[in-house]
Write a protein that holds these residues in place. Sequence first.
Motif, PDB file in Angstrom:
ATOM      1  N   UNK A  32      10.762  17.317 -12.071  1.00 40.70           N
ATOM      2  CA  UNK A  32      11.622  16.018 -12.075  1.00 40.70           C
ATOM      3  C   UNK A  32      11.128  14.687 -12.202  1.00 40.70           C
ATOM      4  N   UNK A  33      11.600  13.805 -12.630  1.00 41.62           N
ATOM      5  CA  UNK A  33      11.084  12.353 -12.872  1.00 41.62           C
ATOM      6  C   UNK A  33      10.967  11.620 -11.581  1.00 41.62           C
ATOM      7  N   UNK A  34       9.971  11.259 -11.054  1.00 48.03           N
ATOM      8  CA  UNK A  34      10.004  10.290  -9.911  1.00 48.03           C
ATOM      9  C   UNK A  34      10.343   8.903 -10.383  1.00 48.03           C
ATOM     10  N   UNK A  35       9.706   7.824  -9.634  1.00 48.07           N
ATOM     11  CA  UNK A  35       9.883   6.526 -10.177  1.00 48.07           C
ATOM     12  C   UNK A  35       9.028   6.316 -11.216  1.00 48.07           C
ATOM     13  N   UNK A  36       9.424   6.221 -12.544  1.00 46.00           N
ATOM     14  CA  UNK A  36       8.395   6.150 -13.627  1.00 46.00           C
ATOM     15  C   UNK A  36       8.283   4.733 -14.107  1.00 46.00           C
ATOM     16  N   UNK A  37       7.192   4.145 -14.144  1.00 48.12           N
ATOM     17  CA  UNK A  37       7.089   3.017 -14.897  1.00 48.12           C
ATOM     18  C   UNK A  37       6.504   3.132 -16.193  1.00 48.12           C
ATOM     19  N   UNK A  38       5.615   3.899 -16.624  1.00 44.43           N
ATOM     20  CA  UNK A  38       5.066   4.414 -17.882  1.00 44.43           C
ATOM     21  C   UNK A  38       5.675   5.447 -18.672  1.00 44.43           C
ATOM     22  N   UNK A  39       6.592   5.499 -19.145  1.00 46.36           N
ATOM     23  CA  UNK A  39       7.304   6.632 -19.572  1.00 46.36           C
ATOM     24  C   UNK A  39       6.407   7.495 -20.896  1.00 46.36           C
ATOM     25  N   UNK A  40       5.662   6.949 -21.591  1.00 45.87           N
ATOM     26  CA  UNK A  40       4.930   7.789 -22.634  1.00 45.87           C
ATOM     27  C   UNK A  40       3.933   8.499 -21.988  1.00 45.87           C
ATOM     28  N   UNK A  41       3.416   7.848 -21.121  1.00 41.20           N
ATOM     29  CA  UNK A  41       2.301   8.514 -20.158  1.00 41.20           C
ATOM     30  C   UNK A  41       2.932   9.748 -19.309  1.00 41.20           C
ATOM     31  N   UNK A  42       4.089   9.475 -18.730  1.00 43.62           N
ATOM     32  CA  UNK A  42       4.601  10.521 -17.887  1.00 43.62           C
ATOM     33  C   UNK A  42       5.230  11.297 -18.758  1.00 43.62           C
ATOM     34  N   UNK A  43       5.655  11.414 -19.965  1.00 46.14           N
ATOM     35  CA  UNK A  43       6.167  12.534 -20.945  1.00 46.14           C
ATOM     36  C   UNK A  43       4.993  13.110 -21.307  1.00 46.14           C
ATOM     37  N   UNK A  44       3.801  12.584 -21.674  1.00 46.34           N
ATOM     38  CA  UNK A  44       2.692  13.375 -22.000  1.00 46.34           C
ATOM     39  C   UNK A  44       2.017  14.036 -21.078  1.00 46.34           C
ATOM     40  N   UNK A  45       2.073  13.741 -19.778  1.00 50.79           N
ATOM     41  CA  UNK A  45       1.514  14.433 -18.435  1.00 50.79           C
ATOM     42  C   UNK A  45       2.272  15.508 -18.261  1.00 50.79           C
ATOM     43  N   UNK A  46       3.708  15.186 -18.259  1.00 48.71           N
ATOM     44  CA  UNK A  46       4.617  16.300 -17.983  1.00 48.71           C
ATOM     45  C   UNK A  46       4.624  17.249 -19.058  1.00 48.71           C
ATOM     46  N   UNK A  47       4.389  17.013 -20.069  1.00 52.52           N
ATOM     47  CA  UNK A  47       4.266  18.157 -21.069  1.00 52.52           C
ATOM     48  C   UNK A  47       2.976  19.152 -20.975  1.00 52.52           C
ATOM     49  N   UNK A  48       1.980  18.572 -20.504  1.00 53.23           N
ATOM     50  CA  UNK A  48       0.607  19.379 -20.360  1.00 53.23           C
ATOM     51  C   UNK A  48       1.016  20.103 -18.865  1.00 53.23           C
ATOM     52  N   UNK A  49       1.635  19.702 -17.930  1.00 58.21           N
ATOM     53  CA  UNK A  49       1.816  20.358 -16.437  1.00 58.21           C
ATOM     54  C   UNK A  49       2.812  21.264 -16.740  1.00 58.21           C
ATOM     55  N   UNK A  50       3.524  21.153 -17.748  1.00 57.62           N
ATOM     56  CA  UNK A  50       4.709  22.221 -17.789  1.00 57.62           C
ATOM     57  C   UNK A  50       3.962  23.416 -18.520  1.00 57.62           C
ATOM     58  N   UNK A  51       3.040  23.406 -19.722  1.00 54.76           N
ATOM     59  CA  UNK A  51       2.439  24.274 -20.397  1.00 54.76           C
ATOM     60  C   UNK A  51       1.331  24.877 -19.028  1.00 54.76           C
ATOM     61  N   UNK A  52       0.869  24.078 -18.350  1.00 53.59           N
ATOM     62  CA  UNK A  52      -0.080  24.808 -17.428  1.00 53.59           C
ATOM     63  C   UNK A  52       0.720  25.700 -16.543  1.00 53.59           C
ATOM     64  N   UNK A  53       1.975  25.412 -16.241  1.00 54.24           N
ATOM     65  CA  UNK A  53       2.638  25.936 -15.262  1.00 54.24           C
ATOM     66  C   UNK A  53       3.115  27.430 -15.790  1.00 54.24           C
ATOM     67  N   UNK A  54       2.922  27.777 -16.998  1.00 53.78           N
ATOM     68  CA  UNK A  54       2.982  29.208 -17.609  1.00 53.78           C
ATOM     69  C   UNK A  54       1.851  29.808 -17.317  1.00 53.78           C
ATOM     70  N   UNK A  55       2.064  31.169 -16.919  1.00 57.01           N
ATOM     71  CA  UNK A  55       0.770  31.980 -16.395  1.00 57.01           C
ATOM     72  C   UNK A  55       0.214  32.264 -17.913  1.00 57.01           C
ATOM     73  N   UNK A  56      -1.407  32.239 -17.695  1.00 54.46           N
ATOM     74  CA  UNK A  56      -2.237  32.516 -18.842  1.00 54.46           C
ATOM     75  C   UNK A  56      -1.861  33.731 -19.771  1.00 54.46           C
ATOM     76  N   UNK A  57      -1.333  34.712 -18.873  1.00 58.92           N
ATOM     77  CA  UNK A  57      -1.147  35.916 -19.748  1.00 58.92           C
ATOM     78  C   UNK A  57      -0.096  35.922 -20.763  1.00 58.92           C
ATOM     79  N   UNK A  58       0.974  35.117 -20.191  1.00 56.36           N
ATOM     80  CA  UNK A  58       2.137  34.935 -21.075  1.00 56.36           C
ATOM     81  C   UNK A  58       1.990  33.551 -22.189  1.00 56.36           C
ATOM     82  N   UNK A  59       1.147  32.726 -21.839  1.00 59.36           N
ATOM     83  CA  UNK A  59       1.045  31.874 -22.803  1.00 59.36           C
ATOM     84  C   UNK A  59       0.338  32.645 -23.947  1.00 59.36           C
TER      85      UNK A  59
END
Length: 418
Positions: A32-59
């Motif tokens: 979820x978005x918290x209080x965001x001030x820098x959107x592009x930075x937030x989007x990029x970090x979120x993208x990486x964190x979603x990828x990391x949240x997938x178990x390695x065997x499924x990736x």
Amino acid sequence: MTFYLGIDFGTSGARGVVIDEEARIVSQMRHPWALVTDWVNCWEKTLWSLLEAISEEWRREIGAIAIDGTSSTILLTDAAGQPVDTPLLYNDTRGSLMLKDLSHIAPPNHTVLSATSSLTKLLWMQQLPTASQARYLLHQADWLASLLHGKLGISDYHNALKLGYDVEKLQYPEWLKKLPIQVHLPQVLAPGTPIAELRPEIAARFGFRRNCLVCAGTTDSIAAFLASGAKLPGEAVTSLGSTLVLKLLSRTRVEDSQYGIYSHKLGDLWLTGGASNTGGAVLKKFFSNDELINLSREIDLSKESELDYYPLLKEGDRFPINDPHLPPRLEPRPDHPREFLHGLLASMAKIEVRGYELLQQLGSDKLIRVYTAGGGAANSTWTVIRERYLKVPTFSSVNTEAAYGTALLAMRGIRKEN
Ligand code: ADP
């Protein structure tokens, strides 16, 4: 086994869904978005964190990825894909300053002639001092996908509709070329089309297959439609959220800007629809969620409500009645809250019917079936009331997650290719 990953960057947060070849969900994650001030930075970090949240065997099993974003959220980047300024989000209206000039060039009533269209936003952004470094205009989904595949200047015709792209002729129209646009407009592909393999450094960093494909994306609301299960001409999705949103699949394209009706291309069909300001936000003003559940159960479904409301929070609606001064009609107010709720639910159902009637009068296919999404979809009393007026069967959406629809898009895009 090949899996498919859909990623949704929506209004309240980002979600990912991994599906198998039978379109069954094997994994999902959210941010979820918290209080965001820098959107592009937030989007990029979120993208990486979603990828990391997938178990390695499924990736390792993921064969294709697609991303959807909010419609008309755009940014300008330099030649290396670095944003030169903050993005303009979907609901930003600063582009309205450019509407007067644009109205001399764009055809009357065109979709771009709106304060929030991608084109008015682009024209506004071009006036900023940072625009001199800009080379590419990208939508949110295009930019996020470019972080994965490494190519700049590629979009899809769902995101590009509000940029003025002609989805019928599949080209930018001549009038658009007359505008003083200083950046590369994206090359536009069919949503789901494979663009390129993952950048090798991304594949290595997250342990994806080297040949995992990144596909052209879509917008969040079309992704939610794809998730619903509606496929045939005449099938529709009603979203009973804060507002009432109707979407109907049709063989004919339906456009009428005075009602805010326009069509997206969806394969060989058109996805047409409109949005009314009536909806759950009005229910929320008068009832708590518990009251909605309990009072709905008490409604006597053998009787029709005599009450004839037009539930709005403030004056004005566009679809199915185009009147910016339309007053909310919430009188007479019965003594019992149950009867008041019955009147509200029935009146909104009649507005829904009127909406579908308007789309059909304007030439869409005949309504045959309605899938339902949004907070109101869980209300079985409302379903019965709606079916009475709609006179077609209603179903719950197969899934309401945009990320699921985008995963289907990636799967279908790959299958089409092979
Ligand atoms: P949003 O458009 O904000 O994403 P949601 O799809 O989350 O909305 O739906 C929220 C809306 O659903 C609220 O406005 C609320 O009034 C309505 N809602 C929640 N529960 C019920 C219910 N049991 N019956 C009817 N409406 C409901």
